[in-house]
Write a protein that holds these residues in place. Structure first.
Motif, mmCIF file in Angstrom:
data_model
loop_
_atom_site.group_PDB
_atom_site.id
_atom_site.type_symbol
_atom_site.label_atom_id
_atom_site.label_comp_id
_atom_site.label_asym_id
_atom_site.label_seq_id
_atom_site.Cartn_x
_atom_site.Cartn_y
_atom_site.Cartn_z
ATOM 1 N N VAL A 239 25.581 23.169 12.181
ATOM 2 C CA VAL A 239 25.697 22.550 10.861
ATOM 3 C C VAL A 239 25.383 23.608 9.794
ATOM 4 C CG1 VAL A 239 24.837 20.754 9.316
ATOM 5 C CG2 VAL A 239 24.946 20.343 11.800
ATOM 6 N N ASP A 240 26.391 24.032 9.064
ATOM 7 C CA ASP A 240 26.187 25.004 7.989
ATOM 8 C C ASP A 240 26.011 24.240 6.678
ATOM 9 O OD1 ASP A 240 26.214 26.965 6.107
ATOM 10 O OD2 ASP A 240 28.224 27.720 6.577
ATOM 11 N N PRO A 241 24.831 24.343 6.051
ATOM 12 C CA PRO A 241 24.597 23.544 4.837
ATOM 13 C C PRO A 241 25.402 24.003 3.610
ATOM 14 C CG PRO A 241 22.525 24.329 5.824
ATOM 15 C CD PRO A 241 23.636 25.083 6.484
ATOM 16 N N ALA A 242 25.971 25.191 3.658
ATOM 17 C CA ALA A 242 26.608 25.750 2.453
ATOM 18 C C ALA A 242 27.690 24.823 1.909
ATOM 19 C CB ALA A 242 27.191 27.129 2.766
ATOM 20 N N GLY A 243 27.556 24.504 0.631
ATOM 21 C CA GLY A 243 28.549 23.674 -0.038
ATOM 22 C C GLY A 243 28.450 22.192 0.283
ATOM 23 N N LYS A 244 27.562 21.827 1.207
ATOM 24 C CA LYS A 244 27.412 20.412 1.574
ATOM 25 C C LYS A 244 26.451 19.711 0.604
ATOM 26 C CE LYS A 244 29.320 20.605 5.949
ATOM 27 N NZ LYS A 244 29.091 21.953 6.373
ATOM 28 N N ARG A 245 26.599 18.401 0.501
ATOM 29 C CA ARG A 245 25.604 17.601 -0.219
ATOM 30 C C ARG A 245 24.497 17.253 0.764
ATOM 31 N NH1 ARG A 245 27.143 15.242 -5.396
ATOM 32 N NH2 ARG A 245 24.972 14.586 -5.337
ATOM 33 N N ALA A 246 23.276 17.641 0.422
ATOM 34 C CA ALA A 246 22.118 17.303 1.246
ATOM 35 C C ALA A 246 21.184 16.428 0.432
ATOM 36 C CB ALA A 246 21.389 18.563 1.697
ATOM 37 N N VAL A 247 20.691 15.384 1.041
ATOM 38 C CA VAL A 247 19.729 14.502 0.380
ATOM 39 C C VAL A 247 18.434 14.524 1.185
ATOM 40 C CG1 VAL A 247 19.169 12.103 -0.162
ATOM 41 C CG2 VAL A 247 21.398 13.032 -0.790
ATOM 42 N N VAL A 248 17.359 14.871 0.521
ATOM 43 C CA VAL A 248 16.043 14.858 1.143
ATOM 44 C C VAL A 248 15.299 13.646 0.594
ATOM 45 C CG1 VAL A 248 13.854 16.092 1.411
ATOM 46 C CG2 VAL A 248 16.015 17.372 1.349
ATOM 47 N N VAL A 249 14.887 12.757 1.476
ATOM 48 C CA VAL A 249 14.148 11.577 1.049
ATOM 49 C C VAL A 249 12.677 11.853 1.327
ATOM 50 C CG1 VAL A 249 13.930 9.073 1.223
ATOM 51 C CG2 VAL A 249 16.149 10.178 1.686
ATOM 52 N N GLY A 250 11.913 12.026 0.267
ATOM 53 C CA GLY A 250 10.506 12.410 0.389
ATOM 54 C C GLY A 250 10.293 13.729 -0.311
ATOM 55 N N ARG A 251 9.079 13.897 -0.851
ATOM 56 C CA ARG A 251 8.823 15.096 -1.648
ATOM 57 C C ARG A 251 7.414 15.614 -1.438
ATOM 58 N NH1 ARG A 251 8.094 12.422 -7.712
ATOM 59 N NH2 ARG A 251 7.581 10.364 -6.950
ATOM 60 N N SER A 252 6.926 15.537 -0.200
ATOM 61 C CA SER A 252 5.589 16.059 0.056
ATOM 62 C C SER A 252 5.618 17.587 0.014
ATOM 63 C CB SER A 252 5.088 15.590 1.417
ATOM 64 O OG SER A 252 5.848 16.199 2.437
ATOM 65 N N ALA A 253 4.437 18.152 -0.161
ATOM 66 C CA ALA A 253 4.324 19.603 -0.342
ATOM 67 C C ALA A 253 4.649 20.377 0.924
ATOM 68 C CB ALA A 253 2.909 19.954 -0.812
ATOM 69 N N ILE A 254 4.452 19.760 2.092
ATOM 70 C CA ILE A 254 4.704 20.521 3.310
ATOM 71 C C ILE A 254 5.926 20.043 4.080
ATOM 72 C CG2 ILE A 254 2.325 21.294 3.695
ATOM 73 C CD1 ILE A 254 2.432 18.978 5.943
ATOM 74 N N LEU A 255 6.607 19.027 3.555
ATOM 75 C CA LEU A 255 7.783 18.539 4.283
ATOM 76 C C LEU A 255 8.996 18.392 3.357
ATOM 77 C CD1 LEU A 255 9.258 17.635 6.693
ATOM 78 C CD2 LEU A 255 7.891 15.557 6.794
ATOM 79 N N GLY A 256 8.977 17.401 2.502
ATOM 80 C CA GLY A 256 10.164 17.141 1.693
ATOM 81 C C GLY A 256 10.514 18.290 0.757
ATOM 82 N N LYS A 257 9.547 18.729 -0.022
ATOM 83 C CA LYS A 257 9.862 19.784 -1.004
ATOM 84 C C LYS A 257 10.352 21.061 -0.336
ATOM 85 C CE LYS A 257 7.599 18.407 -5.253
ATOM 86 N NZ LYS A 257 6.334 17.656 -5.191
ATOM 87 N N PRO A 258 9.614 21.592 0.667
ATOM 88 C CA PRO A 258 10.145 22.812 1.275
ATOM 89 C C PRO A 258 11.456 22.597 2.025
ATOM 90 C CG PRO A 258 8.067 22.144 2.315
ATOM 91 C CD PRO A 258 8.240 21.299 1.100
ATOM 92 N N ALA A 259 11.659 21.421 2.626
ATOM 93 C CA ALA A 259 12.939 21.181 3.309
ATOM 94 C C ALA A 259 14.093 21.296 2.316
ATOM 95 C CB ALA A 259 12.934 19.800 3.976
ATOM 96 N N GLY A 260 13.920 20.707 1.135
ATOM 97 C CA GLY A 260 14.963 20.810 0.118
ATOM 98 C C GLY A 260 15.194 22.254 -0.319
ATOM 99 N N MET A 261 14.110 22.991 -0.467
ATOM 100 C CA MET A 261 14.243 24.384 -0.915
ATOM 101 C C MET A 261 14.935 25.240 0.146
ATOM 102 S SD MET A 261 13.271 25.151 -3.994
ATOM 103 C CE MET A 261 13.338 23.716 -5.072
ATOM 104 N N LEU A 262 14.648 24.993 1.416
ATOM 105 C CA LEU A 262 15.328 25.755 2.476
ATOM 106 C C LEU A 262 16.817 25.420 2.514
ATOM 107 C CD1 LEU A 262 12.652 25.602 5.342
ATOM 108 C CD2 LEU A 262 13.269 27.588 3.946
#
Lengths: 282, 282
Positions: free
Chosen positions: B156-179
């Protein structure tokens, strides 16, 4: 359809600078110490020279002292880091602004990280990015911080709104999104690899354009009634938003110039006085 | 419609631990030093005790030494910070894991920031968050890092895809979105204040559920063919995704358990060996 109301960054910045001047005078009177911003410039890039001079002039207006450190264009990263560490350790300096870009031979990140977080009034360090992202106390990147102030001043509450940030730079797009997220917006980051930018922008109640591509966002890309913040600044005073078409569709919009631009320096001054107050324990 | 293919985190994690064991053996042979992970636990919360023991056991499997520091439940922030600074300065320790949560009387952030970034193999410091966010070298938060490895392993190549992260914790949601953003996805953060979660999730080619609410995301919320990563872990081995309905609509999906979970420890071990190699200059 009626035209969007303008978000007047010039007027709001003026008010903030006036308030900052009052805080500065009060702090100086109470502590006997004038808040001081150190400005550091590597080389003599004309635009950078102009920006630094603007910041110094605005400091003067607010009663903030500034200390300028001009380094030659061939300064090494190690020397620059040394200068920034010395300023970080100097109790007479309360805030540090490192003008960037600094030239290709400099490791900009190493330089930024040499700024003590408690003096990072421009919000460029890892620590400042993280505190912004986690909603913790700290200094914000000045342009994103200025954007939030503009939204607040015009009664725009991001909570529960869809916000789209176009651009993902370390000092503008990324922190702007994180500040909106901290204020409970549902935030989408778009960028050069976004497949359908118009579709993504059309979802947005709040659009922050921060990509540096002239007139990339057009009126037809906007949800009717969207709040449009144009943080782009391109040649010829042109923003990232096509103002003429966007103003017909948005409910609120920042002009370029006179929107986001003036807010950046106002935020820098405000944070410098806050830094000084904290360091002086006052 | 055919059922989604499962992303098997157990199998992938096993392969990563095997590779890590080989790297560990090689590094130990070449340097005479066994990579060492310090695990720090405050108090005796049963779940935390179990987690730490699992991590120690997995270290052993990979040939990584572990040094356990058990602190009493009433440890002060200052004492914990002192312990972490000492481990950060100890050349025999290459990685530090501070098990959390740590109890309400502890300033968790102060504790995390006492971990030297070069030993932050759990990816919890400000510096690690920023390097993840800016696509710079550094350690990633283990669960988000494990998610990216799973996506890679299943093509799964994320480039150009729409990704939705549900959750915004400091060690899970936020970094997952940034990666995901660093890998050129168009990333949307959703959370408890998102006005229409189903509508937002339905835009996503990639969904990362990381909010800790059992079966919050249902099959009907998904775009057909979406890739679904369930990082939720709730009572009764239930994820944040309603697996039964989601598996009918997704193209790829992680089971719970056996999806994201095992990847977290695998990433921790892998980063510990990487940290050791860097510190040993090997």
């Amino acid at each position: 359809m009626s035209q969007a109301r303008l978000m007047d960054g010039t007027a709001l910045a003026r008010r903030i600078v006036e308030e900052t001047a009052e805080r500065t005078a009060d702090l100086t009177a109470r502590t006997g110490t004038t808040p001081c911003l150190a400005t550091v410039l590597v080389g003599e890039d004309p635009a950078s020279v102009t920006y630094v001079r603007m910041k110094q002039n605005r400091c003067r207006t607010a009663g903030i002292a500034s200390r300028h450190v001009a380094l030659p264009a061939d300064t090494t990263t190690a020397d620059l880091v040394g200068t920034l560490r010395a300023l970080s350790a100097d109790p007479a300096v309360h805030g540090i602004l490192l003008q960037h870009p600094m030239g290709r031979h400099i490791d900009e990140r190493a330089a930024f990280e040499a700024i003590a977080p408690e003096k990072d009034v421009d919000g460029v360090t890892f620590a400042s990015f993280a505190t912004m992202s986690f909603g913790l106390p700290g200094f914000v990147s000045c342009t994103p911080g200025g954007i939030m102030r503009l939204l607040d001043a015009y009664g725009v509450d991001p909570a529960g709104k869809r916000a789209v940030v176009v651009g993902r730079s370390a000092i503008l797009g990324k922190p702007a999104g994180m500040l909106l997220l901290a204020r409970d917006a549902t935030v989408t980051y778009c960028h050069s690899r976004t497949a359908d930018l118009s579709a993504a922008v059309r979802e947005a109640d709040i659009v922050v354009a921060a990509v540096g591509r002239p007139r990339l966002i057009r009126g037809q890309d906007l949800k009717p009634g969207a709040v449009v913040v144009d943080a782009g600044y391109n040649e010829g005073n042109v923003g990232d938003v096509d103002f003429a078409s966007a103003v017909e569709r948005a409910s609120l919009i920042t002009p370029v110039p006179g929107g986001v631009g003036p807010m950046t320096i106002a935020t820098l001054l405000e944070q410098t006085v806050t830094a000084a107050a904290r360091q002086l324990g006052a």
